[in-house]
Design a protein around this motif. Structure first.
Motif, PDB file in Angstrom:
ATOM      1  N   GLU A  71     -33.943 -68.044   6.647  1.00  0.00           N
ATOM      2  CA  GLU A  71     -33.783 -67.450   5.317  1.00  0.00           C
ATOM      3  C   GLU A  71     -34.302 -66.014   5.292  1.00  0.00           C
ATOM      4  OE1 GLU A  71     -34.178 -71.467   2.551  1.00  0.00           O
ATOM      5  OE2 GLU A  71     -35.962 -70.586   3.458  1.00  0.00           O
ATOM      6  N   PHE A  72     -35.373 -65.741   6.025  1.00  0.00           N
ATOM      7  CA  PHE A  72     -35.854 -64.363   6.131  1.00  0.00           C
ATOM      8  C   PHE A  72     -34.789 -63.470   6.771  1.00  0.00           C
ATOM      9  CE2 PHE A  72     -40.465 -65.770   5.823  1.00  0.00           C
ATOM     10  CZ  PHE A  72     -40.709 -65.080   4.646  1.00  0.00           C
ATOM     11  N   LYS A  73     -34.117 -63.988   7.786  1.00  0.00           N
ATOM     12  CA  LYS A  73     -33.056 -63.203   8.449  1.00  0.00           C
ATOM     13  C   LYS A  73     -31.912 -62.922   7.479  1.00  0.00           C
ATOM     14  CE  LYS A  73     -33.980 -64.781  13.158  1.00  0.00           C
ATOM     15  NZ  LYS A  73     -33.488 -65.626  14.286  1.00  0.00           N
ATOM     16  N   ASP A  74     -31.615 -63.893   6.613  1.00  0.00           N
ATOM     17  CA  ASP A  74     -30.562 -63.686   5.607  1.00  0.00           C
ATOM     18  C   ASP A  74     -30.955 -62.633   4.578  1.00  0.00           C
ATOM     19  OD1 ASP A  74     -28.973 -65.589   6.821  1.00  0.00           O
ATOM     20  OD2 ASP A  74     -29.635 -67.223   5.499  1.00  0.00           O
ATOM     21  N   LEU A  75     -32.260 -62.545   4.313  1.00  0.00           N
ATOM     22  CA  LEU A  75     -32.742 -61.563   3.332  1.00  0.00           C
ATOM     23  C   LEU A  75     -32.906 -60.176   3.938  1.00  0.00           C
ATOM     24  CD1 LEU A  75     -33.850 -61.046   0.447  1.00  0.00           C
ATOM     25  CD2 LEU A  75     -36.107 -61.768   1.279  1.00  0.00           C
ATOM     26  N   GLN A  76     -33.065 -60.076   5.228  1.00  0.00           N
ATOM     27  CA  GLN A  76     -33.331 -58.792   5.893  1.00  0.00           C
ATOM     28  C   GLN A  76     -32.285 -57.745   5.515  1.00  0.00           C
ATOM     29  OE1 GLN A  76     -33.227 -59.014  10.170  1.00  0.00           O
ATOM     30  NE2 GLN A  76     -34.255 -57.032  10.434  1.00  0.00           N
ATOM     31  N   PRO A  77     -32.713 -56.614   4.938  1.00  0.00           N
ATOM     32  CA  PRO A  77     -31.755 -55.585   4.508  1.00  0.00           C
ATOM     33  C   PRO A  77     -31.364 -54.641   5.643  1.00  0.00           C
ATOM     34  CG  PRO A  77     -33.958 -54.945   3.875  1.00  0.00           C
ATOM     35  CD  PRO A  77     -34.100 -56.263   4.561  1.00  0.00           C
ATOM     36  N   GLU A  78     -30.211 -54.035   5.478  1.00  0.00           N
ATOM     37  CA  GLU A  78     -29.825 -52.943   6.383  1.00  0.00           C
ATOM     38  C   GLU A  78     -30.518 -51.650   5.946  1.00  0.00           C
ATOM     39  OE1 GLU A  78     -25.389 -52.900   7.002  1.00  0.00           O
ATOM     40  OE2 GLU A  78     -25.581 -54.701   5.738  1.00  0.00           O
ATOM     41  N   ILE A  79     -30.559 -51.439   4.629  1.00  0.00           N
ATOM     42  CA  ILE A  79     -31.225 -50.258   4.063  1.00  0.00           C
ATOM     43  C   ILE A  79     -32.284 -50.723   3.075  1.00  0.00           C
ATOM     44  CG2 ILE A  79     -30.960 -48.187   2.627  1.00  0.00           C
ATOM     45  CD1 ILE A  79     -28.087 -47.955   3.682  1.00  0.00           C
ATOM     46  N   LEU A  80     -33.478 -50.189   3.240  1.00  0.00           N
ATOM     47  CA  LEU A  80     -34.555 -50.392   2.269  1.00  0.00           C
ATOM     48  C   LEU A  80     -34.797 -49.071   1.564  1.00  0.00           C
ATOM     49  CD1 LEU A  80     -37.029 -51.920   1.029  1.00  0.00           C
ATOM     50  CD2 LEU A  80     -38.341 -51.094   2.998  1.00  0.00           C
ATOM     51  N   LEU A  81     -34.676 -49.067   0.241  1.00  0.00           N
ATOM     52  CA  LEU A  81     -34.950 -47.876  -0.563  1.00  0.00           C
ATOM     53  C   LEU A  81     -36.153 -48.178  -1.443  1.00  0.00           C
ATOM     54  CD1 LEU A  81     -32.396 -45.617  -2.397  1.00  0.00           C
ATOM     55  CD2 LEU A  81     -34.486 -46.330  -3.529  1.00  0.00           C
ATOM     56  N   THR A  82     -37.186 -47.371  -1.331  1.00  0.00           N
ATOM     57  CA  THR A  82     -38.398 -47.600  -2.119  1.00  0.00           C
ATOM     58  C   THR A  82     -38.733 -46.390  -2.972  1.00  0.00           C
ATOM     59  OG1 THR A  82     -39.811 -46.836  -0.297  1.00  0.00           O
ATOM     60  CG2 THR A  82     -39.395 -49.194  -0.432  1.00  0.00           C
ATOM     61  N   PHE A  83     -39.339 -46.656  -4.117  1.00  0.00           N
ATOM     62  CA  PHE A  83     -39.948 -45.591  -4.919  1.00  0.00           C
ATOM     63  C   PHE A  83     -41.073 -46.210  -5.727  1.00  0.00           C
ATOM     64  CE2 PHE A  83     -36.470 -47.143  -7.613  1.00  0.00           C
ATOM     65  CZ  PHE A  83     -37.020 -47.225  -8.879  1.00  0.00           C
ATOM     66  N   GLY A  84     -41.900 -45.362  -6.307  1.00  0.00           N
ATOM     67  CA  GLY A  84     -43.080 -45.832  -7.021  1.00  0.00           C
ATOM     68  C   GLY A  84     -44.290 -45.863  -6.108  1.00  0.00           C
ATOM     69  N   GLY A  85     -45.416 -46.315  -6.680  1.00  0.00           N
ATOM     70  CA  GLY A  85     -46.682 -46.310  -5.960  1.00  0.00           C
ATOM     71  C   GLY A  85     -46.875 -47.521  -5.076  1.00  0.00           C
ATOM     72  N   LEU A  86     -48.129 -47.854  -4.825  1.00  0.00           N
ATOM     73  CA  LEU A  86     -48.468 -48.858  -3.828  1.00  0.00           C
ATOM     74  C   LEU A  86     -48.011 -50.260  -4.236  1.00  0.00           C
ATOM     75  CD1 LEU A  86     -52.013 -47.635  -2.761  1.00  0.00           C
ATOM     76  CD2 LEU A  86     -49.793 -47.060  -1.795  1.00  0.00           C
ATOM     77  N   ILE A  87     -47.698 -51.064  -3.216  1.00  0.00           N
ATOM     78  CA  ILE A  87     -47.157 -52.405  -3.394  1.00  0.00           C
ATOM     79  C   ILE A  87     -48.293 -53.431  -3.405  1.00  0.00           C
ATOM     80  CG2 ILE A  87     -45.661 -54.158  -2.352  1.00  0.00           C
ATOM     81  CD1 ILE A  87     -44.115 -51.787  -3.454  1.00  0.00           C
TER      82      ILE A  87
END
Length: 584
Positions: free
Chosen positions: A298-314
């Motif tokens: 399921e993690f492999k199915d969720l793995q993105p090709e592109i990750l776009l982030t914005f905002g502060g710390l997670i």
């Protein structure tokens, strides 16, 4: 108007006024008397007196967090300044414009055993955007600052040189003050202005003796290089799995039309943290609820090709672990200031505001056919159903208490969260979309949460509620020693008699060592503090008492209110850990 006699103090105050600094948080002292006299006698400033410097700095941070403009803290010389450091570090990592102004002894009194002296210049070196170390005024009738003056051959030469040095020092100080405040405005962060004063400190005048030059801050630069933009557009249009992850974000920073475009694209998942302050029915809040039960496939199915982030710390450790293990091909981060390589795969730092980027980007990209969003939408709905089922089955605990509390917070109000288990519990629930949510996630410390929330509340017209754990509350109990707390301010303390989060982490539990040094077990309550500081106090020991207490908790009152909820520390960890098994 009344001014301090010392020209350097006048210069600091006048440049603060000219640059729109309006809120000044002052801790009492003698060496900072010239600044206190000047700020408190000037109607352009709203001054607050907060005795404890650590609380004062977090209080100012809360004001700046709300207003997004420099807020000043002013202290005397010596160790007083060091108490600002936790809030300075938080401001540094959370991009909050905090203006630290410290009074100092003259140079000739440093390092000779004089009282209340430390090495103040550059004391915040590793966590500050700029340090302005000002020079002391020279006085025409003394030659105390011998290190500044050469040996003179005649009285005439002596006076000419002295006047030239005075002018040179004044120009230097004006440049440094302008630069410090401009950096705080433009780069959204803490700066330090260290101001040496010689005695006498309390003399006052009715006319200014200086007219400092005002240098405007640089204009904000938002443009993105066309080649970078085209590369992003091309790769986005060819990817079928795109994940947008939003960390700490100010309310109303992103136009709803851009969020709607992202929501419509079936190849895009938008994961939002509680502190992101963005909402859409197609987005995925409560990240840990989605990913905690996943297996390898399921993690492999969720793995993105592109990750776009914005905002502060997670906040979510689980999303960090996931993306560090199942890395995207591309990680782009959008920010005007910095890009943290949180997932160890950063490929593009897009140096602009998210709103500007989306305005140029989303009108150019295509909607891609994909099953990415629909598959995970079904997972989201399944998790929500199991979440509701679980709440019906469990005993009274931290988990059920948070569920009840979060349902009752009034619409269009502010929610402040302390760190550790509090913010992590709240991340598991779908919040009221009308709330503005804040948390000190820069350093993620438990110190200062109460003081920050009070500072925010003092600058906000909206009702503010702080949800906090018992250790965080007790740690910052001096934050209640404050005469500026509005009557509509509310605190909810989840008291599980210690550091409950450590019961969830690996390690041996229920030993003397664990109780004393990890959980820090205690039997303290907030009741006597409330009596001392003028809070209306109530408590809840079970679900029925909590429901009853919350019915009137937010109604108007003549004093702020605190509700203390006592939960069973030996059940809380078991209920939380079983939750993730159940929702799968």
């Amino acid at each position: 108007m009344i001014y301090p006699k010392i020209p350097l103090a006048q210069t600091v105050i006048e440049l603060c006024r000219a640059k729109g600094v309006k809120h000044i948080v002052i801790s009492p002292g003698s060496r900072n008397a010239p600044l206190t006299i000047g700020f408190s006698n000037n109607d352009n400033f709203k001054c607050y007196s907060v005795v404890d410097e650590r609380c004062a700095a977090f209080f100012a941070l809360g004001i700046a967090q709300k207003l997004q403009e420099p807020t000043a803290v002013v202290c005397t010389s010596g160790s007083a300044l060091l108490n600002y450091y936790p809030a300075v570090a938080e401001a540094f990592y959370s991009d909050i414009p905090l203006l630290v102004i410290s009074a100092d002894r003259p140079k000739h009194l440093i390092g000779v055993g004089d009282g209340q002296t430390i090495n103040q210049p550059n004391v915040f070196e590793n966590h500050i955007l700029y340090s302005a170390n000002l020079k002391q005024d020279l006085e025409e009738d003394t030659l105390e600052e011998k290190e500044e003056l050469p040996i003179f051959k005649s009285l005439e030469n002596k006076l000419e040189t002295l006047l030239g040095l005075k002018q040179s020092i004044q120009e230097f100080n004006e440049i440094e003050i302008n630069k410090a405040i401009n950096i705080s405005i433009a780069k959204k962060g803490p700066v330090h202005i260290n101001v040496p004063f010689n005695e006498p400190l309390y003399d006052m005048v009715e006319e200014l003796s200086v007219k400092p030059e005002v240098v405007e801050p640089p204009a904000e630069h938002l443009d993105v290089d066309e080649s970078i933009m085209q590369d992003c557009i091309s790769k986005w249009n060819n990817a079928k799995r795109k994940l947008v992850l939003v960390g700490v974000n100010q309310p109303n920073q992103i136009e709803q039309e851009w969020l709607a475009i992202l929501a419509k694209d079936k190849s895009v998942l938008v994961f939002t943290e509680t502190t992101s302050n963005i909402h859409h029915d197609s987005f995925f809040p409560s990240i840990d609820k989605i990913i905690a039960p996943l297996n390898t496939e399921e993690f492999k199915d969720l793995q993105p090709e592109i990750l776009l982030t914005f905002g502060g710390l997670i906040v979510s450790k689980k999303i960090k672990a996931f993306l560090r293990t199942y890395k995207p091909k591309e990680h782009w981060h959008i920010d005007t200031k910095k890009a943290n390589d949180t997932f160890f795969c950063l490929s593009k730092f897009i140096e602009t505001s998210p709103n500007y980027f989306f305005s140029k980007f989303l009108n150019e990209v295509s909607t891609v056919e994909s099953s990415y969003q629909p598959i995970w939408e079904r997972v989201k709905q399944h998790r929500r159903a199991k979440h509701s089922e679980y709440l019906e089955r469990i005993e009274f605990s931290d988990f059920s208490a948070f569920s009840q509390v979060l349902k009752t917070i009034p619409d269009n109000t502010v929610l402040q969260l302390s760190n550790s288990s509090t913010v992590r519990y709240v991340q598991l629930f779908n919040l009221n979309k009308t709330l503005e949510v804040y948390c000190n996630r820069g350093t993620s410390g438990i110190d200062g949460s109460t003081s920050t929330a009070i500072g925010f509340a003092s600058a906000s017209k909206k009702q503010t509620t702080l949800i906090t754990g018992d250790l965080s509350f007790l740690y910052d109990s001096n934050g209640l020693w404050n005469t500026h707390i509005p009557n509509n301010f509310r605190i909810i303390v989840i008291n599980n008699q210690g550091g409950g989060i450590f019961r969830i982490l690996p390690g041996h539990k229920n030993t003397d060592n664990f109780d004393a040094y990890f959980e820090t077990k205690h039997n303290l309550t907030a009741e006597h503090l409330c009596n001392m500081y003028g809070f209306d106090y109530s408590k809840a020991l079970n679900e029925d008492e909590l429901k009853h207490s919350l019915e009137t908790f937010y109604t108007s009152s003549s004093q702020p209110k605190l509700l203390e909820i006592f939960t069973p520390k030996n059940l809380n960890d078991e209920i939380l850990l079983n939750y993730f098994k159940y929702i799968k």
